[in-house]
Scaffold this active site. Structure first.
Site, PDB file in Angstrom:
ATOM      1  N   CYS A 413     -20.503 -15.556  24.185  1.00  0.00           N
ATOM      2  CA  CYS A 413     -19.506 -16.243  23.373  1.00  0.00           C
ATOM      3  C   CYS A 413     -18.133 -16.316  24.038  1.00  0.00           C
ATOM      4  CB  CYS A 413     -19.416 -15.603  22.008  1.00  0.00           C
ATOM      5  SG  CYS A 413     -19.324 -13.830  22.050  1.00  0.00           S
ATOM      6  N   HIS A 457     -17.755 -10.851  18.943  1.00  0.00           N
ATOM      7  CA  HIS A 457     -17.765 -12.299  19.045  1.00  0.00           C
ATOM      8  C   HIS A 457     -16.372 -12.782  19.440  1.00  0.00           C
ATOM      9  CE1 HIS A 457     -19.440 -16.192  18.488  1.00  0.00           C
ATOM     10  NE2 HIS A 457     -18.709 -16.519  17.423  1.00  0.00           N
ATOM     11  N   ASP A 473     -15.574 -22.586  16.027  1.00  0.00           N
ATOM     12  CA  ASP A 473     -16.432 -21.666  16.769  1.00  0.00           C
ATOM     13  C   ASP A 473     -17.281 -22.459  17.751  1.00  0.00           C
ATOM     14  OD1 ASP A 473     -18.111 -19.787  17.767  1.00  0.00           O
ATOM     15  OD2 ASP A 473     -18.531 -18.823  15.829  1.00  0.00           O
TER      16      ASP A 473
END
Lengths: 656, 322
Positions: A413, A457, A473
């Site tokens: 991520c 994350h 995101d």
């Protein structure tokens, strides 16, 4: 009197083989947990020292000379120094303590030295708590304490069987437990630390840091360590909504993202929102200030501060497990206000890096009519780019963003977040990286959400005119499964995933859920027992806002009552007279009142015989009492019927 | 200074330490009489706990608190158990056989646990002499202790103060109590072996008065003793009374002897005289003659046997010159 050798004095009592064996077993129990941190050669050395002492005790050989021991000490310390470059830090200090336990054993001759070693065991137990305070550790502590107590009882009663000593130790610990519980609950807790702790005291704690570079979150995701646990009042939000906000990163140098200066701001609760959640967080120590909250926090926990970019920071680094209550709303009404200086900062890019990405961003900007369109183009680009989500991303060279976007196309991520924010800034949209945790596992047993390091994350926030800072995101866009089902379902099987994260071990997972539920209770009620909880407990018994004076008063009252109970228990068993004896004494008193007193040398048979002669009117009864008493007191078994008869006869005996 | 003065005051010390005058019969160690203080080990244990507590506070170790408090509870339980190990023990003294001065009087003490649990490691120490012994008192049973107290002088030797001490179970506390059972041991004078005095005219005259018949004449029946020859058992009397009886013969040995104070040379002091007389009693008993003892104010008729010997030695032991 003191010149005489005192047979109970520990200085003169020589250690027996059994004492030595018990002591070495206790030591092994308390030293074992330290072995996983000590250098291997030291574990071997300490074991060798124990074995050597056991051998010397077994063959009754003299102990090594002082010089040999001094040399050994110097060599050991030098070895530890060579390994850690110090002997004063936390870990090296504990290792030195383990080493000394072996040395002390080799100069131990009598019970006094042995007691010192036994007390040293207590320190070896407590130092292990720096690293772990789990339920197994606590159980291990109980086992070790039983061993040490048995050892001490063995010193005091060398001629008794080990079994009997073990029983005594168990009884002592059982009697100690209530007092320990009362002390634990009521002893006025002081919020530490009292003085500075060693610099390495919090080394080795995993968690997010204030920088982010390609690969460091992926590395974190290999850890199953718990970051925090959350107890929701009511239903928890769905996994896709569980963004736990942490450090916000502003400054990029081409490879690393950094936080930059922290700007505090007054907390302004968000307005509107779809749903409000109330919950409490039990945060594991991570040696930083961040207090994770479900996005977007609607309240501040006590003793915390708020920053302009929406981080919640504790006043002191979180170095012990803390618990705080919070309230959050999902999707509040956007707040378009922003600091112009901050927006400038959110556009800054390192010059001369990642030129292909910059060109691509310029292209999108020129082709788009709005900022939203630019954002969507970028997300679209990631979605269609066949990117691979992996815990083992390839290493990147100088142009990290270019290499990820156009060449390796595989990352975790942080790669997606970093590239996206870079693209946004290049396209003229203020953007920043937000790190934290996403998702978390809901335990079906107690509905606690456990967030682990593998849930770490990174996502992005872009500033859109008229809407304010908005969460985007990019990982969710590129790899849709990541957010819906967590990292473990997204990463290909058989990779680097930790064993328990693998989906196929269902039964193991369910077992783990139960264990997790138990651990949560343990953490909140035992390890998380703090002044706050203490006050709560006191208010349960009717004392509001108890201070240390009230606590101490209550503590001593309860302890006093406990000790009195214990004393009564022990003396009740002592004072309870034998019913046969009691009846006999009553009988003697009655006879004495008639002038027939028992002489000290007179046995019961002679006495009752004499009394029967002197008091002929009750001859039969007196003889019967005498017979019964002799039979009950000196006979092989005492039938209860006989005892009753004796009591009745004595009670009904009339001599006048 | 004040403390020293106070401690020097015997009445204060008696009150403080629970010293009592000698007590008859069974002495029960009530709680009031059992004292308890931490040992050096106990203080070290306490110091360890303080360090553990400070460490727990400083590093906020919840399990550290648990350990510290469990150990504190253990110390508390250890204290109660140590006191319990001694409390309500019943102490009584048995008979002690007379010994000669210079030997050790063997005092028998009985410790009665009176409880369903054992009381291990109890030190019994005779305070004045330091004679000591560590024993275990079993559950619901009696333990016997023999204290060998040196007997320096003749006369009654009172047992004196006895200390009972225990550190069981953890050695962190020391509980003790003093008892003074009313027990005494008869100490005979130290016998000095010298030649028996000649049978003087006076002595013979005495013997003539005491014994009518000659040697080998039956004089009386007495209780059977295991050392008696079966030839002397009065079998007829045994058949009649179902009791073992022994015929006693007078003059079945060399003669009769008066062990007279006046036969001793003048240069001796009282104790030397008594020692000599004690030696004579033993020699006379061994030689098998009938012997009597004559001291100023005391006359013991000639006889023979253990009872005679004991009577003579007792008279010597307790003799006081008026």
């Amino acid at each position: 009197m003191s010149a005489l050798a005192h047979p109970l004095a520990p200085e003169v009592r020589v250690l027996s083989g059994r004492d030595l064996a018990a002591l070495i077993v206790s030591l092994l129990l308390v030293v074992a947990p330290h072995a996983q941190r000590a250098p291997w050669w030291l574990s071997v050395l300490v074991l060798f020292l124990y074995a050597w002492r056991a051998y010397l005790g077994f063959v009754r050989a003299p102990l090594p000379s002082r010089w040999l021991l001094l040399t050994l000490t110097a060599a050991g310390i030098a070895g530890i120094w060579a390994h850690y470059h110090t002997v004063f830090g936390r870990t090296p200090g504990i290792i030195v303590l383990c080493f000394f336990s072996g040395l002390k054993l080799l100069e131990m001759r009598n019970h006094r030295d042995a007691s010192v070693v036994a007390f040293l065991c207590f320190f070896l137990i407590i130092t292990n708590f720096f690293y772990t305070q789990s339920i197994p550790t606590a159980l291990m502590m109980c086992v070790a304490l039983t061993a040490i107590t048995t050892t001490l009882v063995g010193f005091a009663a060398p001629q008794r069987s080990s079994r009997a000593n073990l029983r005594t130790a168990g009884l002592l610990l059982a009697h100690a437990a209530p007092a320990a519980l009362v002390l634990f609950l009521l002893f006025p807790r002081v919020q530490g630390p009292l003085w500075g702790v060693p610099e390495d005291a919090y080394a080795g704690i995993t968690g997010l840091s204030d920088t982010m570079s390609p690969g460091n979150l992926a590395h974190l995701a290999l850890s199953d360590a718990v970051a925090f646990r959350v107890e929701f009042k009511g239903e928890p939000p769905p996994a896709s909504q569980r963004y736990w906000r942490g450090p916000v990163l502003w400054d990029f140098d081409g490879r690393n993202w950094r936080m930059g200066p922290t700007i505090f701001a007054k907390f302004k609760p968000p307005i509107g929102g779809k749903q409000t959640y109330r919950y409490s967080v039990v945060l594991e120590p991570h040696d930083h200030h961040w207090m994770y909250a479900l996005e977007t926090a609607a309240s501040l926990p006590p003793r915390s501060r708020y920053t302009a970019d929406g981080q919640i920071l504790s006043r002191r680094p979180v170095r012990q497990r803390i618990r705080y209550d919070l309230e959050s709303v999902i999707d509040p009404t956007p707040d378009p206000e922003a600091d112009p200086v901050a927006l400038q900062r959110a556009l800054r890019l390192p010059a001369g890096f990642d030129l292909r990405a910059v060109a691509l961003a310029h292209q999108w900007r020129d082709a788009s009519h709005s900022e939203t369109e630019t954002v969507n183009r970028a997300l679209d680009f990631l979605r269609r780019g066949h990117y691979v989500y992996t815990l083992d991303p390839p290493r990147l060279g100088i142009d990290t963003v270019d290499e990820f976007l156009f060449e390796t196309k595989a990352g975790f991520c942080e790669h997606f977040a970093s590239a996206f924010v870079f693209l946004m800034r290049a396209a003229g949209i203020p953007a920043r990286v937000v790190t934290g945790y996403q998702g978390g596992d809901i335990n079906p047993v107690d509905h606690i959400v456990t967030v682990r390091q593998w849930d770490a994350h990174a996502w992005a926030e872009v500033y859109l005119r008229g809407r304010g800072w908005t969460r985007v995101d990019p990982t969710a866009a590129a790899i849709p499964g990541r957010i819906a089902s967590g990292a473990e379902r997204t990463v290909p099987e058989g990779g680097l995933l930790p064993l328990l994260m693998r989906p196929q071990l269902q039964w193991l997972r369910s077992l783990r859920y139960r264990w997790e539920a138990l651990t949560y209770k343990w953490n909140t009620w035992v390890l998380g027992y703090d002044p706050q909880r203490q006050r709560e407990l006191m208010s349960l018994v009717g004392v509001r806002d108890a201070d240390w004076r009230q606590l101490t008063a209550t503590l001593f009252t309860v302890l006093g009552v406990l000790t009195a109970l214990l004393l009564t228990w022990s003396l009740r068993r002592l004072a309870r007279p034998d019913p046969v004896q009691k009846a006999w004494r009553a009988f003697c008193r009655k006879l004495r009142a008639q002038g027939v007193e028992r002489s000290p040398y007179e046995g019961p048979r002679d006495y009752s015989e004499r009394a029967a002669r002197d008091l002929p009117q009750a001859r039969g009864t007196i003889r019967r009492i005498g017979e019964l008493y002799v039979a009950l007191r000196y006979g092989p078994v005492a039938p209860p019927a006989g005892i009753d008869e004796l009591r009745r006869l004595v009670r009904d005996l009339r001599l006048t | 200074m004040i403390l020293r003065t106070l401690l020097a005051n015997p009445r204060f010390a008696n009150w403080l330490y629970g010293f009592t005058p000698p007590e008859r019969g069974v002495v029960i160690l009530r709680h009031r009489r059992v004292y308890i203080v931490p040992t050096r080990q106990g203080w070290l244990y306490g110091a360890t706990l303080v360090v553990l507590l400070i460490g727990s506070i400083n590093y906020a170790l919840s399990l550290g608190f648990a350990l510290t408090f469990l150990l504190a509870g253990l110390g508390l339980a250890g204290m109660v158990h140590t006191a319990r190990n001694l409390a309500r023990t019943a102490v009584s003294a048995g008979r002690s056989e007379p010994v000669y001065a210079g030997e050790s009087a063997q005092f028998h003490l009985f410790l009665d646990g009176r409880v369903p649990f054992e009381r291990p490691s109890i030190l019994v120490r005779h305070v004045a002499s330091g004679a000591q012994l560590v024993i275990d008192v079993p559950a619901q049973a009696l333990a016997e202790v023999v204290l060998a107290v040196p007997a320096a002088r003749r006369g009654w030797l009172p047992l004196g103060r006895v200390m009972l001490e225990t550190r069981f179970p953890l050695g962190l506390f020391r509980a003790w109590s003093y008892v003074e059972p009313d027990a005494r041991c008869l100490i005979y004078p130290r016998p000095e072996r010298t030649a028996l005095p000649p049978a003087s005219a006076d002595a013979r005259a005495g013997s003539a008065r005491a014994q009518v018949a000659g040697s080998d004449d039956f004089s009386a029946l007495r209780g059977y003793q295991r050392s008696d020859s079966p030839r002397h058992v009065a079998w007829k009397a045994v058949a009649r009374t179902e009791k073992m009886l022994t015929k006693q013969f007078s003059g079945d040995s060399a003669g009769e002897l008066w062990l007279d104070w006046r036969l001793l040379p003048d240069g001796l002091d009282l104790e030397q005289r008594l020692s000599c007389l004690a030696g004579w009693v033993l020699a006379a008993q061994e030689s098998g003659v009938l012997y009597g003892l004559r001291l100023p104010g005391i006359d013991i008729a000639p006889a023979h046997g253990d009872a005679q010997r004991a009577a003579c030695l007792k008279a010597l032991a307790l003799f006081k010159k008026t």
